[in-house]
Scaffold this motif. Structure first.
Motif, PDB file in Angstrom:
ATOM      1  N   ALA A 229       0.827  -1.204   0.000  1.00  0.00           N
ATOM      2  CA  ALA A 229       0.000   0.000   0.000  1.00  0.00           C
ATOM      3  C   ALA A 229       0.864   1.258   0.000  1.00  0.00           C
ATOM      4  O   ALA A 229       0.602   2.218  -0.742  1.00  0.00           O
ATOM      5  CB  ALA A 229      -0.936  -0.012   1.202  1.00  0.00           C
ATOM      6  N   ALA A 230       1.918   1.281   0.818  1.00  0.00           N
ATOM      7  CA  ALA A 230       2.799   2.450   0.883  1.00  0.00           C
ATOM      8  C   ALA A 230       3.515   2.664  -0.437  1.00  0.00           C
ATOM      9  O   ALA A 230       3.630   3.805  -0.924  1.00  0.00           O
ATOM     10  CB  ALA A 230       3.809   2.277   2.012  1.00  0.00           C
ATOM     11  N   ASP A 231       3.994   1.581  -1.044  1.00  0.00           N
ATOM     12  CA  ASP A 231       4.698   1.702  -2.323  1.00  0.00           C
ATOM     13  C   ASP A 231       3.776   2.259  -3.400  1.00  0.00           C
ATOM     14  O   ASP A 231       4.183   3.098  -4.216  1.00  0.00           O
ATOM     15  CB  ASP A 231       5.242   0.336  -2.758  1.00  0.00           C
ATOM     16  CG  ASP A 231       6.414  -0.124  -1.894  1.00  0.00           C
ATOM     17  OD1 ASP A 231       6.919   0.682  -1.091  1.00  0.00           O
ATOM     18  OD2 ASP A 231       6.807  -1.296  -2.022  1.00  0.00           O
ATOM     19  N   ALA A 232       2.524   1.798  -3.405  1.00  0.00           N
ATOM     20  CA  ALA A 232       1.562   2.300  -4.392  1.00  0.00           C
ATOM     21  C   ALA A 232       1.271   3.780  -4.170  1.00  0.00           C
ATOM     22  O   ALA A 232       1.151   4.554  -5.132  1.00  0.00           O
ATOM     23  CB  ALA A 232       0.270   1.488  -4.323  1.00  0.00           C
ATOM     24  N   ALA A 233       1.166   4.189  -2.910  1.00  0.00           N
ATOM     25  CA  ALA A 233       0.910   5.600  -2.614  1.00  0.00           C
ATOM     26  C   ALA A 233       2.072   6.477  -3.065  1.00  0.00           C
ATOM     27  O   ALA A 233       1.867   7.565  -3.635  1.00  0.00           O
ATOM     28  CB  ALA A 233       0.662   5.777  -1.116  1.00  0.00           C
ATOM     29  N   LEU A 234       3.299   6.014  -2.852  1.00  0.00           N
ATOM     30  CA  LEU A 234       4.464   6.776  -3.307  1.00  0.00           C
ATOM     31  C   LEU A 234       4.502   6.859  -4.823  1.00  0.00           C
ATOM     32  O   LEU A 234       4.806   7.910  -5.397  1.00  0.00           O
ATOM     33  CB  LEU A 234       5.745   6.127  -2.773  1.00  0.00           C
ATOM     34  CG  LEU A 234       5.960   6.191  -1.255  1.00  0.00           C
ATOM     35  CD1 LEU A 234       7.227   5.430  -0.875  1.00  0.00           C
ATOM     36  CD2 LEU A 234       6.033   7.629  -0.766  1.00  0.00           C
ATOM     37  N   ALA A 235       4.196   5.749  -5.477  1.00  0.00           N
ATOM     38  CA  ALA A 235       4.194   5.744  -6.945  1.00  0.00           C
ATOM     39  C   ALA A 235       3.144   6.694  -7.505  1.00  0.00           C
ATOM     40  O   ALA A 235       3.320   7.269  -8.580  1.00  0.00           O
ATOM     41  CB  ALA A 235       3.944   4.326  -7.459  1.00  0.00           C
ATOM     42  N   ALA A 236       2.056   6.881  -6.751  1.00  0.00           N
ATOM     43  CA  ALA A 236       0.984   7.785  -7.190  1.00  0.00           C
ATOM     44  C   ALA A 236       1.279   9.232  -6.847  1.00  0.00           C
ATOM     45  O   ALA A 236       0.491  10.128  -7.184  1.00  0.00           O
ATOM     46  CB  ALA A 236      -0.332   7.358  -6.545  1.00  0.00           C
ATOM     47  N   GLY A 237       2.408   9.486  -6.152  1.00  0.00           N
ATOM     48  CA  GLY A 237       2.773  10.854  -5.797  1.00  0.00           C
ATOM     49  C   GLY A 237       1.945  11.430  -4.667  1.00  0.00           C
ATOM     50  O   GLY A 237       1.800  12.654  -4.553  1.00  0.00           O
ATOM     51  N   ALA A 238       1.388  10.558  -3.811  1.00  0.00           N
ATOM     52  CA  ALA A 238       0.508  11.025  -2.739  1.00  0.00           C
ATOM     53  C   ALA A 238       1.277  11.760  -1.654  1.00  0.00           C
ATOM     54  O   ALA A 238       2.383  11.364  -1.275  1.00  0.00           O
ATOM     55  CB  ALA A 238      -0.229   9.839  -2.127  1.00  0.00           C
ATOM     56  N   HIS A 239       0.688  12.841  -1.168  1.00  0.00           N
ATOM     57  CA  HIS A 239       1.234  13.563  -0.016  1.00  0.00           C
ATOM     58  C   HIS A 239       0.328  13.439   1.206  1.00  0.00           C
ATOM     59  O   HIS A 239       0.719  13.862   2.296  1.00  0.00           O
ATOM     60  CB  HIS A 239       1.433  15.041  -0.358  1.00  0.00           C
ATOM     61  CG  HIS A 239       2.542  15.264  -1.337  1.00  0.00           C
ATOM     62  ND1 HIS A 239       3.856  15.431  -0.953  1.00  0.00           N
ATOM     63  CD2 HIS A 239       2.537  15.321  -2.691  1.00  0.00           C
ATOM     64  CE1 HIS A 239       4.622  15.591  -2.026  1.00  0.00           C
ATOM     65  NE2 HIS A 239       3.840  15.533  -3.099  1.00  0.00           N
ATOM     66  N   ALA A 240      -0.876  12.874   1.023  1.00  0.00           N
ATOM     67  CA  ALA A 240      -1.792  12.605   2.137  1.00  0.00           C
ATOM     68  C   ALA A 240      -2.485  11.287   1.838  1.00  0.00           C
ATOM     69  O   ALA A 240      -3.126  11.152   0.786  1.00  0.00           O
ATOM     70  CB  ALA A 240      -2.819  13.724   2.297  1.00  0.00           C
ATOM     71  N   VAL A 241      -2.344  10.309   2.730  1.00  0.00           N
ATOM     72  CA  VAL A 241      -2.989   9.018   2.525  1.00  0.00           C
ATOM     73  C   VAL A 241      -3.892   8.714   3.710  1.00  0.00           C
ATOM     74  O   VAL A 241      -3.555   8.997   4.869  1.00  0.00           O
ATOM     75  CB  VAL A 241      -1.968   7.871   2.328  1.00  0.00           C
ATOM     76  CG1 VAL A 241      -1.124   8.121   1.095  1.00  0.00           C
ATOM     77  CG2 VAL A 241      -1.089   7.685   3.548  1.00  0.00           C
ATOM     78  N   VAL A 242      -5.042   8.175   3.395  1.00  0.00           N
ATOM     79  CA  VAL A 242      -5.999   7.729   4.404  1.00  0.00           C
ATOM     80  C   VAL A 242      -6.131   6.228   4.243  1.00  0.00           C
ATOM     81  O   VAL A 242      -6.435   5.747   3.137  1.00  0.00           O
ATOM     82  CB  VAL A 242      -7.365   8.420   4.230  1.00  0.00           C
ATOM     83  CG1 VAL A 242      -8.327   7.961   5.321  1.00  0.00           C
ATOM     84  CG2 VAL A 242      -7.218   9.938   4.246  1.00  0.00           C
ATOM     85  N   CYS A 243      -5.899   5.487   5.297  1.00  0.00           N
ATOM     86  CA  CYS A 243      -5.856   4.027   5.219  1.00  0.00           C
ATOM     87  C   CYS A 243      -7.166   3.405   5.709  1.00  0.00           C
ATOM     88  O   CYS A 243      -7.849   3.952   6.569  1.00  0.00           O
ATOM     89  CB  CYS A 243      -4.700   3.482   6.058  1.00  0.00           C
ATOM     90  SG  CYS A 243      -3.086   4.121   5.548  1.00  0.00           S
ATOM     91  N   HIS A 244      -7.467   2.228   5.180  1.00  0.00           N
ATOM     92  CA  HIS A 244      -8.696   1.500   5.516  1.00  0.00           C
ATOM     93  C   HIS A 244      -8.853   1.329   7.020  1.00  0.00           C
ATOM     94  O   HIS A 244      -9.954   1.462   7.554  1.00  0.00           O
ATOM     95  CB  HIS A 244      -8.680   0.128   4.830  1.00  0.00           C
ATOM     96  CG  HIS A 244      -9.761  -0.793   5.282  1.00  0.00           C
ATOM     97  ND1 HIS A 244     -11.042  -0.718   4.787  1.00  0.00           N
ATOM     98  CD2 HIS A 244      -9.765  -1.811   6.194  1.00  0.00           C
ATOM     99  CE1 HIS A 244     -11.788  -1.657   5.367  1.00  0.00           C
ATOM    100  NE2 HIS A 244     -11.035  -2.322   6.220  1.00  0.00           N
ATOM    101  N   ASN A 245      -7.769   1.023   7.711  1.00  0.00           N
ATOM    102  CA  ASN A 245      -7.835   0.884   9.168  1.00  0.00           C
ATOM    103  C   ASN A 245      -6.460   1.175   9.770  1.00  0.00           C
ATOM    104  O   ASN A 245      -5.484   1.417   9.055  1.00  0.00           O
ATOM    105  CB  ASN A 245      -8.348  -0.508   9.584  1.00  0.00           C
ATOM    106  CG  ASN A 245      -7.401  -1.636   9.193  1.00  0.00           C
ATOM    107  OD1 ASN A 245      -6.340  -1.421   8.621  1.00  0.00           O
ATOM    108  ND2 ASN A 245      -7.797  -2.858   9.513  1.00  0.00           N
ATOM    109  N   ASP A 246      -6.382   1.135  11.089  1.00  0.00           N
ATOM    110  CA  ASP A 246      -5.134   1.464  11.769  1.00  0.00           C
ATOM    111  C   ASP A 246      -4.042   0.432  11.522  1.00  0.00           C
ATOM    112  O   ASP A 246      -2.854   0.775  11.452  1.00  0.00           O
ATOM    113  CB  ASP A 246      -5.370   1.587  13.279  1.00  0.00           C
ATOM    114  CG  ASP A 246      -6.107   2.862  13.652  1.00  0.00           C
ATOM    115  OD1 ASP A 246      -6.264   3.736  12.777  1.00  0.00           O
ATOM    116  OD2 ASP A 246      -6.529   2.981  14.819  1.00  0.00           O
TER     117      ASP A 246
END
Length: 334
Positions: A229-246
């Motif tokens: 999930a983190a790798d995909a967020a970085l690849a998408a250029g995300a600066h704010a991510v909200v995750c399904h759960n803790d």
């Protein structure tokens, strides 16, 4: 070693010098027994350590005085609150609670409901993974209550749900206040009803605030789902991510740390649940808190009420816990 002999109602009758039927009435329908005799029987029963046989009580009353709580993952700290609340409510009513782990499987969930149904007076299913048809069929055979899932087609099945509409607005408002103009939602299982509600709420709140929202996934709602999930967020250029759960969010934090990504300087991370330990990780996790203990207690209380045939949907408030994993966007990683 010899197995201790269980004290029976006959033992109490013999010791008290009365008939077995008199002991039975004194314990079950005290109004039919002379007060002095009843006090004598209760004193003898207490001295002998007599405990009523639940199986016998069930045979005579048609009720087991036992309820079941099913959760998708017994190791997920999120469900600890629901378990604690359900146990508290069951104990207060003089009932017994049994716990089942459905292992994130709709098939396992159905098997447990079928196996436990005849042995309990009602079943609470938390974060149900079964389809609406599966749950409707189960609700037709058993007293059923749901946590974080609704079943509008079956009004006799009550539910307790978190207020995700207000909660997701809190998340988006918080990120906007920090200067974020977009967010990525790292989604959990497709069959997760609460996951769909969280994403729908984020979409609506983002649209109202003029923020771009994108969903990635599905990912395992566990620590092990974090790296992908983190790798995909970085690849998408995300600066704010909200995750399904803790659990997923903490897995994401670990992966970002391993990759040398500053949180929250480069990426802000938000979770859902405010599970035990969310404030222990580094950095402490910003997350939407749900009153899981209240939800567990409320679900049991709904089953203890006489069936009404009317849909009972209890909405439990949510509150954003702002911690160190979110902050103003500062520059770019690239």
């Amino acid at each position: 070693m010899a197995v201790p002999k269980r004290v029976t109602i006959s033992d109490v009758a013999d010791a008290a010098g009365v008939a077995t039927s008199t002991v039975s009435r004194a314990l079950s329908t005290p109004g039919r027994v002379n007060a002095t005799t009843r006090e004598h029987i209760l004193e003898v029963a207490a001295r002998l350590g007599y405990v009523p046989n639940p199986s016998a009580r069930a045979m005579s009353s048609g009720r087991t005085h036992t309820y079941a709580l099913l959760v998708p993952d017994i190791t997920n700290p999120y469900f600890a609150g629901a378990i604690k609340g359900a146990e508290r409510a069951a104990a207060a009513a003089g009932k017994t609670l049994v716990l089942g782990d459905t292992q994130e499987s709709a098939a396992k969930e159905g098997e447990l409901i079928a196996r436990l149904g005849p042995a309990v007076d009602g079943i609470v299913v938390a974060a149900a993974r079964g389809t609406d048809d599966d749950l409707a069929a189960a609700g037709a055979r058993n007293r059923l209550a749901l946590i974080n899932r609704t079943l509008p087609a079956v009004p006799s099945v009550p539910s307790v749900v978190a207020d995700y509409d207000a909660g997701t607005r809190q998340i988006v408002d918080h990120l906007v206040s920090l200067g974020h103009e977009s967010l990525v939602f790292l989604g959990g299982p497709h069959e997760s009803w609460s996951g769909a509600r969280r994403w729908a709420g984020l979409q609506a709140a983002s649209s109202a605030a003029g923020v771009r929202a994108r969903r990635l996934g599905p990912y395992l709602p566990t620590l092990q789902g974090g790296p992908a999930a983190a790798d995909a967020a970085l690849a998408a250029g995300a600066h704010a991510v909200v995750c399904h759960n803790d659990m997923l969010a903490i897995g994401v934090l670990r992966r970002l740390a391993a990759r040398g990504v500053d949180v929250p300087g480069e990426v802000s991370v938000v979770g859902f649940d405010d599970m035990f330990g969310a404030d222990f990780c580094q950095p402490a996790l910003t997350t939407l808190a749900e009153r899981t203990e209240d939800a567990g207690a409320c679900a049991i209380e709904l089953l203890l009420r006489p069936p009404s045939g009317a849909l009972a949907a209890v909405v439990v408030p949510t509150q954003l816990r702002v911690r160190e994993s979110t902050g103003p966007r500062r520059g770019s990683r690239r």
